[in-house]
Enzyme design. Structure first.
Site, PDB file in Angstrom:
ATOM      1  N   ASP A 119     -17.283  46.889   1.104  1.00  0.00           N
ATOM      2  CA  ASP A 119     -17.967  45.901   1.936  1.00  0.00           C
ATOM      3  C   ASP A 119     -17.018  45.828   3.376  1.00  0.00           C
ATOM      4  O   ASP A 119     -15.928  46.410   3.238  1.00  0.00           O
ATOM      5  CB  ASP A 119     -17.984  44.459   1.492  1.00  0.00           C
ATOM      6  CG  ASP A 119     -18.999  43.514   2.316  1.00  0.00           C
ATOM      7  OD1 ASP A 119     -20.378  43.699   1.672  1.00  0.00           O
ATOM      8  OD2 ASP A 119     -18.754  43.076   3.295  1.00  0.00           O
TER       9      ASP A 119
ATOM     10  N   ARG B 241     -21.266  30.681  13.856  1.00  0.00           N
ATOM     11  CA  ARG B 241     -20.251  31.570  13.065  1.00  0.00           C
ATOM     12  C   ARG B 241     -19.090  31.640  13.954  1.00  0.00           C
ATOM     13  O   ARG B 241     -17.868  31.555  13.427  1.00  0.00           O
ATOM     14  CB  ARG B 241     -21.074  32.662  12.485  1.00  0.00           C
ATOM     15  CG  ARG B 241     -21.776  32.352  11.512  1.00  0.00           C
ATOM     16  CD  ARG B 241     -21.994  33.839  10.716  1.00  0.00           C
ATOM     17  NE  ARG B 241     -23.088  33.439   9.748  1.00  0.00           N
ATOM     18  CZ  ARG B 241     -23.464  34.542   8.806  1.00  0.00           C
ATOM     19  NH1 ARG B 241     -22.902  35.718   9.055  1.00  0.00           N
ATOM     20  NH2 ARG B 241     -24.228  34.248   7.968  1.00  0.00           N
TER      21      ARG B 241
END
Length: 280
Positions: free
Chosen positions: A148, A41
């Protein structure tokens, strides 16, 4: 001339630095088993920004604090999780049945918090189900708060546009009532109908460090599914206590099927596996 592939991996010390930073900021655990995930990532950001190696990128972000903007992207890359419409569908079925049984009429909106909403599939599923319920129960209204830590996920959620494969679990009759197809017939994407999407309010929120008193009213239900599994036991207990304070008496808490609830203070009673009710 032929070039050998570069073995650009993080040292154990750098992996620990990354893991400690993410734990400190977001409460998410990234043990040794997540090393490849971390590298995969972060490598996307490293290459996009032109850094020569992962170590150079990690040093610039964590040691030199090159920019607060990049810190956000750094954290964002490591905290994005998989989601989908009607994931663990029995939770939505239970919620609807519970409301019908216990809340035939009400003076105020039924308030639900999707905590860790990712790219929006969960809160939009809630919006669909509660909109359907409003057509059957007199005076029933609902409000959905969706939060979030990932700014990129929230950007996707606010657009409310998804690929067609995301709706495979959605019943066809509900697709017709709550989704819009692109006018361009070659575009396979769908959009949540504005009337349905209007029931959801998205915002950025850190479950570990956020100000829970910012929510002016308590919720009737909280969905926090497949999030706490990444937290330490201490942080999970703290989160359970904060959810209890954020829920009305008798409010419901939904967690993921791979999770267990840390509830040392006995704030909740289990109704069925993964569904809990706040004690009076």
């Amino acid at each position: 001339m032929e070039w050998a592939a570069s073995d650009d991996t993080l040292s154990q010390a750098d992996r620990l630095r990354v893991a400690q930073f993410v734990d400190q900021i977001a409460g998410i655990q990234l043990p040794e088993s997540k090393k490849v995930l971390i590298e995969t990532r972060l490598r996307k950001r490293q290459k996009a920004l032109g850094y020569g190696s992962l170590k150079e990128y990690v040093d610039d972000v964590l040691t030199h604090r090159s920019s607060e903007f990049e810190l956000t992207h750094f954290l964002d890359a490591l905290t994005t999780n998989k989601t989908g419409f009607y994931r663990e569908a029995e939770h939505f079925e239970f919620l609807v049945s519970y409301i019908v049984k216990h809340r035939m009429t009400q003076a105020s909106p039924y308030r639900v918090w999707s905590a860790g909403c990712s790219s929006g599939e969960e809160p939009y599923t809630l919006a669909i189900e509660l909109s359907e319920l409003a057509g059957k129960l007199p005076h029933f209204t609902s409000e959905i708060t969706a939060t979030d830590i990932s700014v990129s996920c929230l950007a996707v959620a606010k657009k409310a546009i998804y690929s067609h494969d995301k709706i495979e679990m959605m019943p066809m009759e509900k697709r017709r009532r709550h989704l819009l197809r692109a006018k361009n017939k070659t575009d396979p994407r769908i959009m949540i109908a504005p009337e349905t999407a209007s029931h959801v309010a998205f915002s950025e929120f850190n479950l570990k460090t956020g100000d829970y008193t910012a929510f002016k009213q308590q919720f009737s239900a909280i969905f926090c599914r497949n999030v706490m599994i990444y937290f330490s036991n201490t942080d999970r207990q703290t989160l359970t206590d904060r959810f209890a304070a954020s829920l009305k008496e008798g409010g419901l808490l939904f967690i993921g099927h791979s999770e267990s609830l840390m509830d040392q203070h006995n704030r909740f009673e289990r109704l069925v596996p993964t569904i809990y009710r706040k004690r009076g």
